[in-house]
Write a protein that holds these residues in place. Structure first.
Motif, PDB file in Angstrom:
ATOM      1  N   PHE A 157       0.870  -1.161   0.000  1.00 18.32           N
ATOM      2  CA  PHE A 157       0.000   0.000   0.000  1.00 18.32           C
ATOM      3  C   PHE A 157       0.915   1.220   0.000  1.00 18.32           C
ATOM      4  O   PHE A 157       1.794   1.337   0.867  1.00 18.32           O
ATOM      5  N   GLN A 158       0.718   2.111  -0.964  1.00 19.48           N
ATOM      6  CA  GLN A 158       1.460   3.371  -0.934  1.00 19.48           C
ATOM      7  C   GLN A 158       0.481   4.508  -0.717  1.00 19.48           C
ATOM      8  O   GLN A 158      -0.494   4.663  -1.457  1.00 19.48           O
ATOM      9  N   ILE A 159       0.763   5.304   0.300  1.00 23.86           N
ATOM     10  CA  ILE A 159      -0.154   6.316   0.820  1.00 23.86           C
ATOM     11  C   ILE A 159       0.509   7.685   0.706  1.00 23.86           C
ATOM     12  O   ILE A 159       1.646   7.865   1.159  1.00 23.86           O
ATOM     13  N   TRP A 160      -0.206   8.647   0.111  1.00 26.05           N
ATOM     14  CA  TRP A 160       0.300  10.014  -0.009  1.00 26.05           C
ATOM     15  C   TRP A 160      -0.579  10.949   0.819  1.00 26.05           C
ATOM     16  O   TRP A 160      -1.810  10.938   0.699  1.00 26.05           O
ATOM     17  N   ILE A 161       0.076  11.794   1.606  1.00 26.31           N
ATOM     18  CA  ILE A 161      -0.612  12.758   2.465  1.00 26.31           C
ATOM     19  C   ILE A 161      -0.009  14.138   2.229  1.00 26.31           C
ATOM     20  O   ILE A 161       1.221  14.293   2.131  1.00 26.31           O
ATOM     21  N   LYS A 162      -0.874  15.146   2.136  1.00 26.68           N
ATOM     22  CA  LYS A 162      -0.394  16.519   1.943  1.00 26.68           C
ATOM     23  C   LYS A 162       0.350  16.982   3.197  1.00 26.68           C
ATOM     24  O   LYS A 162      -0.141  16.824   4.315  1.00 26.68           O
ATOM     25  N   PRO A 163       1.525  17.584   3.027  1.00 26.73           N
ATOM     26  CA  PRO A 163       2.307  18.036   4.194  1.00 26.73           C
ATOM     27  C   PRO A 163       1.749  19.317   4.786  1.00 26.73           C
ATOM     28  O   PRO A 163       0.983  20.048   4.147  1.00 26.73           O
ATOM     29  N   ASN A 164       2.155  19.588   6.016  1.00 30.59           N
ATOM     30  CA  ASN A 164       1.788  20.848   6.659  1.00 30.59           C
ATOM     31  C   ASN A 164       2.989  21.784   6.760  1.00 30.59           C
ATOM     32  O   ASN A 164       2.933  22.805   7.445  1.00 30.59           O
ATOM     33  N   GLN A 165       4.087  21.422   6.094  1.00 31.34           N
ATOM     34  CA  GLN A 165       5.303  22.219   6.126  1.00 31.34           C
ATOM     35  C   GLN A 165       5.905  22.281   4.735  1.00 31.34           C
ATOM     36  O   GLN A 165       5.807  21.318   3.981  1.00 31.34           O
ATOM     37  N   VAL A 166       6.529  23.383   4.409  1.00 30.86           N
ATOM     38  CA  VAL A 166       7.272  23.503   3.158  1.00 30.86           C
ATOM     39  C   VAL A 166       8.653  24.052   3.476  1.00 30.86           C
ATOM     40  O   VAL A 166       8.909  24.581   4.557  1.00 30.86           O
ATOM     41  N   GLY A 167       9.563  23.891   2.528  1.00 26.45           N
ATOM     42  CA  GLY A 167      10.901  24.453   2.689  1.00 26.45           C
ATOM     43  C   GLY A 167      11.843  23.617   3.519  1.00 26.45           C
ATOM     44  O   GLY A 167      12.925  24.078   3.887  1.00 26.45           O
ATOM     45  N   ASN A 168      11.471  22.372   3.809  1.00 25.50           N
ATOM     46  CA  ASN A 168      12.322  21.494   4.599  1.00 25.50           C
ATOM     47  C   ASN A 168      13.091  20.533   3.712  1.00 25.50           C
ATOM     48  O   ASN A 168      12.625  20.167   2.624  1.00 25.50           O
ATOM     49  N   PRO A 169      14.236  20.059   4.156  1.00 25.37           N
ATOM     50  CA  PRO A 169      14.998  19.100   3.349  1.00 25.37           C
ATOM     51  C   PRO A 169      14.287  17.752   3.293  1.00 25.37           C
ATOM     52  O   PRO A 169      13.596  17.364   4.228  1.00 25.37           O
ATOM     53  N   PRO A 170      14.474  17.026   2.204  1.00 27.62           N
ATOM     54  CA  PRO A 170      13.867  15.696   2.103  1.00 27.62           C
ATOM     55  C   PRO A 170      14.528  14.716   3.059  1.00 27.62           C
ATOM     56  O   PRO A 170      15.680  14.905   3.471  1.00 27.62           O
ATOM     57  N   ARG A 171      13.798  13.647   3.393  1.00 26.93           N
ATOM     58  CA  ARG A 171      14.355  12.611   4.259  1.00 26.93           C
ATOM     59  C   ARG A 171      13.621  11.298   4.004  1.00 26.93           C
ATOM     60  O   ARG A 171      12.515  11.287   3.472  1.00 26.93           O
ATOM     61  N   TRP A 172      14.289  10.198   4.405  1.00 29.04           N
ATOM     62  CA  TRP A 172      13.732   8.858   4.226  1.00 29.04           C
ATOM     63  C   TRP A 172      14.110   8.008   5.421  1.00 29.04           C
ATOM     64  O   TRP A 172      15.218   8.151   5.985  1.00 29.04           O
ATOM     65  N   SER A 173      13.204   7.114   5.822  1.00 29.43           N
ATOM     66  CA  SER A 173      13.504   6.185   6.908  1.00 29.43           C
ATOM     67  C   SER A 173      12.605   4.961   6.782  1.00 29.43           C
ATOM     68  O   SER A 173      11.544   5.009   6.146  1.00 29.43           O
ATOM     69  N   THR A 174      13.038   3.873   7.392  1.00 27.92           N
ATOM     70  CA  THR A 174      12.261   2.640   7.405  1.00 27.92           C
ATOM     71  C   THR A 174      12.347   2.016   8.780  1.00 27.92           C
ATOM     72  O   THR A 174      13.314   2.267   9.519  1.00 27.92           O
ATOM     73  N   GLN A 175      11.337   1.226   9.131  1.00 28.75           N
ATOM     74  CA  GLN A 175      11.278   0.672  10.489  1.00 28.75           C
ATOM     75  C   GLN A 175      10.447  -0.605  10.504  1.00 28.75           C
ATOM     76  O   GLN A 175       9.405  -0.675   9.844  1.00 28.75           O
ATOM     77  N   PRO A 176      10.904  -1.619  11.245  1.00 31.89           N
ATOM     78  CA  PRO A 176      10.085  -2.824  11.402  1.00 31.89           C
ATOM     79  C   PRO A 176       8.948  -2.592  12.387  1.00 31.89           C
ATOM     80  O   PRO A 176       9.104  -1.867  13.371  1.00 31.89           O
ATOM     81  N   PHE A 177       7.802  -3.213  12.115  1.00 32.09           N
ATOM     82  CA  PHE A 177       6.640  -3.171  13.004  1.00 32.09           C
ATOM     83  C   PHE A 177       6.077  -4.584  13.109  1.00 32.09           C
ATOM     84  O   PHE A 177       5.214  -4.971  12.310  1.00 32.09           O
ATOM     85  N   PRO A 178       6.558  -5.383  14.055  1.00 31.46           N
ATOM     86  CA  PRO A 178       6.091  -6.774  14.172  1.00 31.46           C
ATOM     87  C   PRO A 178       4.575  -6.850  14.300  1.00 31.46           C
ATOM     88  O   PRO A 178       3.961  -6.083  15.049  1.00 31.46           O
ATOM     89  N   ARG A 179       3.973  -7.760  13.561  1.00 27.95           N
ATOM     90  CA  ARG A 179       2.527  -7.906  13.613  1.00 27.95           C
ATOM     91  C   ARG A 179       2.043  -8.257  15.021  1.00 27.95           C
ATOM     92  O   ARG A 179       0.947  -7.869  15.423  1.00 27.95           O
ATOM     93  N   SER A 180       2.855  -8.980  15.777  1.00 20.25           N
ATOM     94  CA  SER A 180       2.447  -9.369  17.128  1.00 20.25           C
ATOM     95  C   SER A 180       2.235  -8.158  18.027  1.00 20.25           C
ATOM     96  O   SER A 180       1.409  -8.193  18.949  1.00 20.25           O
TER      97      SER A 180
END
Length: 242
Positions: A114-137
């Protein structure tokens, strides 16, 4: 108001390496009657063939949250980030002033996201990326924040007046979530059939809740769900530095 979007009503494309369902109308894609829900305006249900994917392309001023349902997605961008996000886990890309990235399935089996796009509430900030595990349990019987614009502990941060939740519910179980005033919600079961405020929703179908005080989900069989709760009016902060 509750709006149920059945799988048959949700627009889609099949171009061989990519099979996609578009829960929201955007450009030439999706059902034109399926409007944004608050700040949420894209929810794509993508199946990417083995050894295929989206080549390097740009984004700006959007928060992109990717929930991996099956398989693995590999991200690479012009900031030097590269990483693999596995089934059940989440990645967030805050495009900010601009970023170029690729998203590929480098594995031998299909990847479903699922790829989800949400409008930001901020502009003028540098881009960033991160990933994280979320165990189903950890999500059993409750909604857990996966990405949050409100500083939820252990969630990936986003620059938006919204939160993305995940939950896993055993057959016969139920769960309730109060919705913040001024926020609407959109829920999609990744697996299973559920009742959402009394409306039956099958796997990969969507249900929008507008001006509802809460949502209550009952699992008709074992189910896995993704939920976005987003502000229904625009808020924008300039140069916040976050």
């Amino acid at each position: 108001m509750i709006e149920h979007r059945t799988l048959a009503e949700i627009g889609g494309v099949d171009i061989g390496w990519l099979k996609a369902k578009h829960h929201f109308a955007i450009g030439q894609y999706g059902n034109p009657t399926h409007k944004a829900v608050g700040r949420l305006y894209v929810w794509n249900d993508d199946e990417i063939a083995p050894r295929a994917g989206f080549s390097l392309h740009p984004h700006a001023d959007v928060e992109i949250i990717t929930y991996v349902r099956e398989g693995v997605i590999t991200h690479e961008d012009d900031l030097g980030n590269k990483g693999r996000t596995k089934a059940g886990d989440v990645q967030v890309m805050s495009a900010g002033t601009g970023i170029r990235h690729s998203e590929r399935n480098d594995e031998e089996t299909p990847t479903r996201i699922f790829q989800i796009w949400i409008k930001p509430n901020q502009v003028g900030n540098p881009p960033r990326w991160s990933t994280q595990p979320f165990p189903r349990s950890d999500r059993a019987g409750r909604f857990v924040p996966l990405a949050s614009g409100y500083g939820a502990p252990d969630a990936l941060p986003i620059r938006a007046d919204a939160e993305v939740f995940g939950a896993v519910l055993a057959a016969g179980g139920s769960i309730k979530l109060e919705l913040k005033v001024g926020h609407d919600a959109y829920l999609v079961p990744a697996l299973g059939s559920v009742l959402v405020n009394g409306v039956r929703v099958e796997a990969r179908e969507g249900v929008a809740l507008r001006d509802e005080p809460s949502l209550e989900v009952e699992a008709l069989c074992d189910a896995e769900m993704v939920l976005v709760v987003a502000a229904n009016s625009p808020t924008r902060r300039q140069q916040s530095g976050l």
